[in-house]
Design a protein around this motif. Structure first.
Motif, PDB file in Angstrom:
ATOM      1  N   LYS A 118      -8.287  -1.812  12.652  1.00 46.48           N
ATOM      2  CA  LYS A 118      -8.966  -2.384  11.498  1.00 46.48           C
ATOM      3  C   LYS A 118      -8.490  -1.736  10.196  1.00 46.48           C
ATOM      4  O   LYS A 118      -7.426  -2.081   9.697  1.00 46.48           O
ATOM      5  CB  LYS A 118     -10.488  -2.246  11.737  1.00 46.48           C
ATOM      6  CG  LYS A 118     -11.322  -3.186  10.944  1.00 46.48           C
ATOM      7  CD  LYS A 118     -12.774  -3.153  11.418  1.00 46.48           C
ATOM      8  CE  LYS A 118     -13.657  -3.916  10.473  1.00 46.48           C
ATOM      9  NZ  LYS A 118     -13.297  -5.317  10.261  1.00 46.48           N
ATOM     10  N   LYS A 119      -9.230  -0.809   9.650  1.00 46.45           N
ATOM     11  CA  LYS A 119      -8.858  -0.264   8.340  1.00 46.45           C
ATOM     12  C   LYS A 119      -7.574   0.561   8.414  1.00 46.45           C
ATOM     13  O   LYS A 119      -6.752   0.527   7.506  1.00 46.45           O
ATOM     14  CB  LYS A 119      -9.982   0.596   7.789  1.00 46.45           C
ATOM     15  CG  LYS A 119     -11.310  -0.106   7.726  1.00 46.45           C
ATOM     16  CD  LYS A 119     -11.264  -1.318   6.854  1.00 46.45           C
ATOM     17  CE  LYS A 119     -12.603  -2.034   6.902  1.00 46.45           C
ATOM     18  NZ  LYS A 119     -12.804  -2.940   5.788  1.00 46.45           N
ATOM     19  N   ALA A 120      -7.429   1.352   9.502  1.00 47.15           N
ATOM     20  CA  ALA A 120      -6.300   2.270   9.577  1.00 47.15           C
ATOM     21  C   ALA A 120      -4.976   1.500   9.664  1.00 47.15           C
ATOM     22  O   ALA A 120      -4.034   1.776   8.911  1.00 47.15           O
ATOM     23  CB  ALA A 120      -6.476   3.210  10.771  1.00 47.15           C
ATOM     24  N   ASP A 178     -13.601 -12.410   7.641  1.00 42.08           N
ATOM     25  CA  ASP A 178     -14.673 -11.838   6.823  1.00 42.08           C
ATOM     26  C   ASP A 178     -14.357 -10.462   6.268  1.00 42.08           C
ATOM     27  O   ASP A 178     -15.188  -9.868   5.593  1.00 42.08           O
ATOM     28  CB  ASP A 178     -15.983 -11.778   7.621  1.00 42.08           C
ATOM     29  CG  ASP A 178     -16.048 -10.549   8.517  1.00 42.08           C
ATOM     30  OD1 ASP A 178     -14.983 -10.110   9.006  1.00 42.08           O
ATOM     31  OD2 ASP A 178     -17.151 -10.021   8.725  1.00 42.08           O
ATOM     32  N   ASP A 179     -13.140  -9.939   6.550  1.00 42.10           N
ATOM     33  CA  ASP A 179     -12.911  -8.552   6.112  1.00 42.10           C
ATOM     34  C   ASP A 179     -11.482  -8.256   5.656  1.00 42.10           C
ATOM     35  O   ASP A 179     -11.294  -7.519   4.705  1.00 42.10           O
ATOM     36  CB  ASP A 179     -13.298  -7.585   7.233  1.00 42.10           C
ATOM     37  CG  ASP A 179     -13.476  -6.154   6.752  1.00 42.10           C
ATOM     38  OD1 ASP A 179     -14.148  -5.956   5.717  1.00 42.10           O
ATOM     39  OD2 ASP A 179     -12.930  -5.238   7.383  1.00 42.10           O
ATOM     40  N   ILE A 180     -10.497  -8.808   6.374  1.00 46.47           N
ATOM     41  CA  ILE A 180      -9.109  -8.433   6.088  1.00 46.47           C
ATOM     42  C   ILE A 180      -8.240  -9.688   6.052  1.00 46.47           C
ATOM     43  O   ILE A 180      -8.405 -10.584   6.881  1.00 46.47           O
ATOM     44  CB  ILE A 180      -8.583  -7.447   7.160  1.00 46.47           C
ATOM     45  CG1 ILE A 180      -9.427  -6.155   7.134  1.00 46.47           C
ATOM     46  CG2 ILE A 180      -7.106  -7.115   6.928  1.00 46.47           C
ATOM     47  CD1 ILE A 180      -9.066  -5.137   8.189  1.00 46.47           C
ATOM     48  N   GLU A 215      -4.820  -6.967   2.480  1.00 44.40           N
ATOM     49  CA  GLU A 215      -5.933  -6.803   1.546  1.00 44.40           C
ATOM     50  C   GLU A 215      -7.298  -6.830   2.225  1.00 44.40           C
ATOM     51  O   GLU A 215      -7.474  -7.443   3.278  1.00 44.40           O
ATOM     52  CB  GLU A 215      -5.874  -7.911   0.482  1.00 44.40           C
ATOM     53  CG  GLU A 215      -4.588  -7.885  -0.347  1.00 44.40           C
ATOM     54  CD  GLU A 215      -4.432  -6.642  -1.216  1.00 44.40           C
ATOM     55  OE1 GLU A 215      -5.460  -6.058  -1.633  1.00 44.40           O
ATOM     56  OE2 GLU A 215      -3.280  -6.233  -1.471  1.00 44.40           O
ATOM     57  N   HIS A 216      -8.265  -6.196   1.543  1.00 38.17           N
ATOM     58  CA  HIS A 216      -9.660  -6.145   2.015  1.00 38.17           C
ATOM     59  C   HIS A 216     -10.355  -7.421   1.544  1.00 38.17           C
ATOM     60  O   HIS A 216     -11.166  -7.400   0.625  1.00 38.17           O
ATOM     61  CB  HIS A 216     -10.316  -4.893   1.420  1.00 38.17           C
ATOM     62  CG  HIS A 216     -11.628  -4.507   2.035  1.00 38.17           C
ATOM     63  ND1 HIS A 216     -12.546  -3.719   1.379  1.00 38.17           N
ATOM     64  CD2 HIS A 216     -12.176  -4.779   3.239  1.00 38.17           C
ATOM     65  CE1 HIS A 216     -13.596  -3.529   2.160  1.00 38.17           C
ATOM     66  NE2 HIS A 216     -13.400  -4.165   3.293  1.00 38.17           N
ATOM     67  N   MET A 217     -10.005  -8.537   2.187  1.00 37.37           N
ATOM     68  CA  MET A 217     -10.442  -9.850   1.706  1.00 37.37           C
ATOM     69  C   MET A 217     -10.979 -10.729   2.827  1.00 37.37           C
ATOM     70  O   MET A 217     -10.426 -10.727   3.936  1.00 37.37           O
ATOM     71  CB  MET A 217      -9.253 -10.596   1.086  1.00 37.37           C
ATOM     72  CG  MET A 217      -8.796 -10.069  -0.255  1.00 37.37           C
ATOM     73  SD  MET A 217      -7.342 -10.989  -0.805  1.00 37.37           S
ATOM     74  CE  MET A 217      -7.393 -10.640  -2.557  1.00 37.37           C
ATOM     75  N   PRO A 275     -15.844  -4.962  -2.320  1.00 37.40           N
ATOM     76  CA  PRO A 275     -15.969  -3.668  -1.636  1.00 37.40           C
ATOM     77  C   PRO A 275     -16.848  -3.765  -0.384  1.00 37.40           C
ATOM     78  O   PRO A 275     -17.531  -4.776  -0.178  1.00 37.40           O
ATOM     79  CB  PRO A 275     -16.607  -2.779  -2.699  1.00 37.40           C
ATOM     80  CG  PRO A 275     -16.218  -3.400  -4.002  1.00 37.40           C
ATOM     81  CD  PRO A 275     -16.217  -4.876  -3.742  1.00 37.40           C
ATOM     82  N   SER A 276     -16.851  -2.708   0.405  1.00 39.33           N
ATOM     83  CA  SER A 276     -17.617  -2.670   1.653  1.00 39.33           C
ATOM     84  C   SER A 276     -19.094  -2.961   1.399  1.00 39.33           C
ATOM     85  O   SER A 276     -19.680  -2.453   0.441  1.00 39.33           O
ATOM     86  CB  SER A 276     -17.475  -1.291   2.290  1.00 39.33           C
ATOM     87  OG  SER A 276     -16.107  -1.032   2.529  1.00 39.33           O
ATOM     88  N   ALA A 277     -19.658  -3.785   2.277  1.00 40.20           N
ATOM     89  CA  ALA A 277     -21.087  -4.143   2.222  1.00 40.20           C
ATOM     90  C   ALA A 277     -21.487  -4.785   0.891  1.00 40.20           C
ATOM     91  O   ALA A 277     -22.565  -4.536   0.366  1.00 40.20           O
ATOM     92  CB  ALA A 277     -21.966  -2.931   2.545  1.00 40.20           C
TER      93      ALA A 277
HETATM   94 MN    MN Z   1     -14.598  -3.923   5.138  1.00 40.01          MN
END
Ligand code: MN
Ligand code: GTP
Ligand code: SPV
Length: 629
Positions: free
Chosen positions: A249-251, A316-318, A269-271, A291-293
């Motif tokens: 995921k993020k890493a 929903d996140d990336i 991107e965080h999109m 941003p997160s949450a």
């Molecule tokens: Mn996120």
């Protein structure tokens, strides 16, 4: 799952004195699936030497494997099986109370040169970090099983997909990775000689002495979430929670992928990604960074309150975005599941998410009902009787603490979402028509603004700031900068990330169809601390204006901040906004904005000569427009 026999069962003879015990283990373990890339096999063997697990298991991603792992975790107390009448094939995990969110202070970018990590990242020299991690991970899997988890980010045969392999000693992580990625045999098969793949090592850092009893959520007080962008490697030690441990995921999909994308000319991107069909039947796609949450999952599953508009979910996140052969920006969701914030998810805010969670879901740190179902703040207005809170203790509304941890989450397959779009796994990605940047801002930032052009849009992304949420450790509510919603996730110098966006924009402009860029803020408050905008489904009114702008149908007025909607061009039918609220949503406080510009100038100065000149020009122009107010 090919469970390798344990060393004790198969070692040809007990190790002789002086013989390297680890190498005996390794020879007993070395039975990877036929056809596995020798580079993967050699890497796994080398790790097994260092981490000394009892057993090595190559995960195939099958249902049988998931059944076996969940059964094992229920037996060990890591998971509670929920009542299948209410929530079939679903589980509750309660983490160690010291392991509940991403730990940004222990997240490291270990590039060769410090300036390549930049001032927004914690940097440690790669050799130093390798030494530290080698030391910490020696024997770290003793008494545990090392699972080898091959996965694909992106549809298996998409040209935009990338592969990785994570080893982990957490069965919770294996099962979660099975939901969040295309995991198992099919992914391993696609790692062939010549394929680039990301190496990800994860241990909870809690070795067991012979005979020592395990705990339900093993982890370590000391944590290292380390990234080596140049060699595309990740090493995570000490946590089993979310982005700390689900390394795809993020890493990978953000920190390592952003560095790959910089080198290869695309964007990680965080999109969220969504598909919209407007009342005239035109299909459009949107990518939005928050941003997160701060509402990505909510917007991705938006239920429009205005007639004629249909919204479907892609991610929903990336998002991974790349200019296509036709010069247009295309995007895929590299993930296969949602790891979504539970609190605040209810019928009034996100019925689609509630429907998605009907079964086959892992809940982490939510509350347990006496009937074996789950609950969290916001799922229903009133808390049911007889709850057990996320720590496993009896709870009533008088307890004074939340029943579900504020960063409690659900893990569920994206395919289970009733609004998943038919093109969500399109291997070529979907064409992006609009990009949105958002944040959680009680003041200053209007409900919606359109950027004057791509460069101005990059300034909007670079200046996102937001009030802290529970998604990471830190003081909740404190305002912090979160450029591109990537502050914790950019694997290289943030100023270079902006320069890269400017460069990609140049290519998109040459192709003739750069997406339009917008900024939104659902979180503006009045003097009494009340949200001025009702949000959630009503955000469809703003989305409709944005896409009507793309379609050339909606009017806008110039403001110092960019183009803002004329009231008559936004569908406000049926919405009872109190007198003066619409104006309040767009109010520009000259003094407060000039202060914000000064603060941005100081922030930009921190990047020294890495700062791209066009962004400094954009900021200077914004200042001039504000001064002219
Ligand atoms: Mn996120
Ligand atoms: P990560 O998974 O952490 O990256 O976050 P996310 O952006 O997907 O977060 P999510 O959608 O789960 O955000 C949840 C929080 O945002 C909850 O507290 C919601 O109540 C709040 N939220 C979402 N949309 C709105 C909105 O339109 N208005 C208001 N006021 N709150 C919102
Ligand atoms: C975030 O914090 O932005 C998340 C959750 O999406 S985690 O995967 O834990 O990073």
């Amino acid at each position: 799952m090919t469970a390798q026999p344990t060393a004790a069962e198969t070692a040809p003879s007990p190790a002789e004195p002086g013989e390297d015990l680890a190498s005996v283990h390794t020879s007993a373990w070395a039975l990877p699936p036929a056809g596995a890339d020798p580079r993967v096999v050699a890497w796994v063997e080398q790790l097994a030497h260092r981490l000394t697990p009892d057993t090595v298991v190559w995960c195939d991603g099958s249902q049988g494997e998931r059944d076996e792992l969940t059964r094992l975790m229920v037996e060990r107390g890591t998971l509670v099986q929920l009542n299948p009448e209410h929530r079939p094939y679903s589980f509750l995990a309660r983490s160690d109370p010291r392991d509940v969110a991403r730990v940004e202070s222990r997240t490291f970018i270990c590039s060769e040169r410090e300036e390549d990590a930049g001032p927004t990242n914690h940097w440690v020299a790669p050799e130093e970090m390798r030494r530290t991690l080698d030391e910490a991970s020696r024997g770290a899997m003793r008494g545990r099983t090392m699972y080898v988890v091959p996965f694909s980010m992106g549809p298996l045969d998409s040209p935009l997909a990338r592969r990785g392999v994570q080893v982990t000693d957490s069965p919770y992580v294996v099962v979660s990775m099975g939901i969040m990625t295309r995991m198992g045999h099919a992914a391993l098969e696609r790692i062939r000689p010549g394929t680039e793949w990301v190496r990800a090592v994860h241990t909870v850092g809690a070795p067991l002495a012979p005979g020592e009893a395990d705990v339900a959520w093993p982890c370590n007080e000391v944590k290292y979430i380390s990234h080596f962008p140049e060699t595309r490697e990740i090493v995570s030690f000490g946590s089993a929670y979310g982005g700390n441990a689900l390394l795809a995921k993020k890493a990978f999909a953000l920190r390592i992928a952003s560095a790959m994308a910089r080198d290869e000319g695309w964007l990680a991107e965080h999109m969220l990604l969504l598909k919209v069909t407007n009342p005239r039947g035109r299909v459009l796609h949107v990518a939005a960074a928050f941003p997160s949450a701060c509402g990505k999952t909510n917007l991705a599953m938006l239920k429009p309150t205005i007639p004629g508009w249909q919204v479907e979910t892609i991610g929903d996140d990336i998002a991974w975005l790349a200019p296509g052969a036709d010069g247009r920006l295309r995007a895929i969701n590299p993930e296969a599941g949602f790891f979504g914030v539970a609190p605040g998810t209810g019928a009034a805010t996100n019925q689609t998410a509630v429907d998605t969670l009907w079964g086959n879901t892992i809940f982490t740190n939510v509350a347990l009902r006496p009937d074996g179902d789950v609950w969290w703040e916001g799922l229903t207005e009133d808390a049911p009787e007889g709850l057990v809170d996320w720590r496993g203790e009896d709870w009533t509304p008088a307890s004074g603490t939340p029943a579900a941890h504020p960063n409690s989450r659900f893990t569920v397959a994206a395919s289970q979402c009733p609004t998943i779009a038919d093109d969500w796994e399109d291997p070529d990605g979907v064409v992006i028509d609009a990009i949105i940047f958002g944040g959680r801002r009680a003041t200053n930032v209007p409900l919606v603004v359109e950027a004057r052009d791509w460069e101005h849009g990059v300034l909007m992304g670079a200046t996102i700031s937001s009030e802290r949420t529970a998604a990471a450790e830190g003081t909740i509510g404190e305002l912090r900068r979160d450029p591109f919603a990537m502050q914790p996730f950019c694997g290289y110098n943030m100023a270079d990330h902006w320069a890269h966006w400017l460069e990609v924009g140049g290519r998109l402009r040459a192709g003739g169809h750069p997406p339009r860029v917008f900024q939104v803020n659902w979180f503006r408050k009045d003097e009494d601390g009340r949200y001025i905008w009702p949000g959630f489904g009503e955000n469809s009114r703003v989305l409709a204006w944005i896409l009507d702008r793309v379609d050339g149908r909606a009017t806008a007025a110039a403001s110092p901040l960019g183009w803002i909607p004329r009231r008559e061009s936004v569908d406000l039918d049926g919405l009872e906004l109190p007198e003066g609220d619409w104006e309040r949503l767009f109010e520009v406080d000259r003094g407060a904005w000039l202060d914000e510009v000064e603060d941005t100038a100081a922030f930009f100065a921190g990047f020294g000569d890495r700062m791209p000149a066009p962004l400094e020009r954009e900021l200077a122009q914004l200042r001039e427009r504000l001064e002219a107010l």
